[in-house]
Scaffold this motif. Sequence first.
Motif, PDB file in Angstrom:
ATOM      1  N   SER A  21       0.840  -1.203   0.000  1.00 51.08           N
ATOM      2  CA  SER A  21       0.000   0.000   0.000  1.00 51.08           C
ATOM      3  C   SER A  21       0.875   1.253   0.000  1.00 51.08           C
ATOM      4  O   SER A  21       2.092   1.181   0.204  1.00 51.08           O
ATOM      5  CB  SER A  21      -0.874   0.006   1.250  1.00 51.08           C
ATOM      6  N   VAL A  49      -5.249   2.597  -5.937  1.00 47.13           N
ATOM      7  CA  VAL A  49      -6.514   2.654  -5.216  1.00 47.13           C
ATOM      8  C   VAL A  49      -7.654   2.577  -6.216  1.00 47.13           C
ATOM      9  O   VAL A  49      -7.711   3.332  -7.175  1.00 47.13           O
ATOM     10  CB  VAL A  49      -6.617   3.956  -4.386  1.00 47.13           C
ATOM     11  N   THR A  50      -8.570   1.640  -5.969  1.00 49.88           N
ATOM     12  CA  THR A  50      -9.730   1.509  -6.852  1.00 49.88           C
ATOM     13  C   THR A  50     -10.750   2.588  -6.509  1.00 49.88           C
ATOM     14  O   THR A  50     -10.703   3.195  -5.431  1.00 49.88           O
ATOM     15  CB  THR A  50     -10.399   0.134  -6.704  1.00 49.88           C
ATOM     16  N   GLU A  52     -13.823   2.156  -5.754  1.00 52.32           N
ATOM     17  CA  GLU A  52     -14.597   1.714  -4.594  1.00 52.32           C
ATOM     18  C   GLU A  52     -13.833   1.984  -3.301  1.00 52.32           C
ATOM     19  O   GLU A  52     -14.413   2.425  -2.309  1.00 52.32           O
ATOM     20  CB  GLU A  52     -14.930   0.217  -4.707  1.00 52.32           C
ATOM     21  N   GLU A  53     -12.541   1.696  -3.291  1.00 60.03           N
ATOM     22  CA  GLU A  53     -11.727   1.942  -2.102  1.00 60.03           C
ATOM     23  C   GLU A  53     -11.689   3.431  -1.769  1.00 60.03           C
ATOM     24  O   GLU A  53     -11.746   3.821  -0.600  1.00 60.03           O
ATOM     25  CB  GLU A  53     -10.305   1.423  -2.307  1.00 60.03           C
ATOM     26  N   TYR A  54     -11.593   4.256  -2.803  1.00 62.24           N
ATOM     27  CA  TYR A  54     -11.572   5.702  -2.608  1.00 62.24           C
ATOM     28  C   TYR A  54     -12.865   6.168  -1.929  1.00 62.24           C
ATOM     29  O   TYR A  54     -12.835   6.895  -0.940  1.00 62.24           O
ATOM     30  CB  TYR A  54     -11.388   6.418  -3.944  1.00 62.24           C
ATOM     31  N   GLU A  56     -15.047   4.399  -0.263  1.00 63.55           N
ATOM     32  CA  GLU A  56     -15.142   3.827   1.082  1.00 63.55           C
ATOM     33  C   GLU A  56     -14.312   4.655   2.060  1.00 63.55           C
ATOM     34  O   GLU A  56     -14.747   4.940   3.176  1.00 63.55           O
ATOM     35  CB  GLU A  56     -14.666   2.370   1.074  1.00 63.55           C
ATOM     36  N   GLY A  57     -13.139   5.060   1.644  1.00 63.09           N
ATOM     37  CA  GLY A  57     -12.288   5.913   2.475  1.00 63.09           C
ATOM     38  C   GLY A  57     -12.928   7.253   2.755  1.00 63.09           C
ATOM     39  O   GLY A  57     -12.836   7.790   3.873  1.00 63.09           O
TER      40      GLY A  57
END
Length: 66
Positions: A21, A49-50, A52-54, A56-57
């Motif tokens: 990461s 970073v996908t 979706e991950e963005y 979610e963050g």
Amino acid sequence: ELVELGKMYFAVLQYKEGKISIGKAAELAGVSISEMIDIFASLGVKSNVTREEYFEGMKNAEKLFV
């Protein structure tokens, strides 16, 4: 200085290959996450970073400040 550059190079390669990461890359390189992001930008390294991950963050960060 050469050892420090070697750590940086290793961290960048590991990140580019998707093995670590941004946080781990920064730790290996001995810099802050924001410095690591700047280093990636200066070298043209794209984020792993996908979308979706963005998002979610962003939701998690919102919870901290609301």
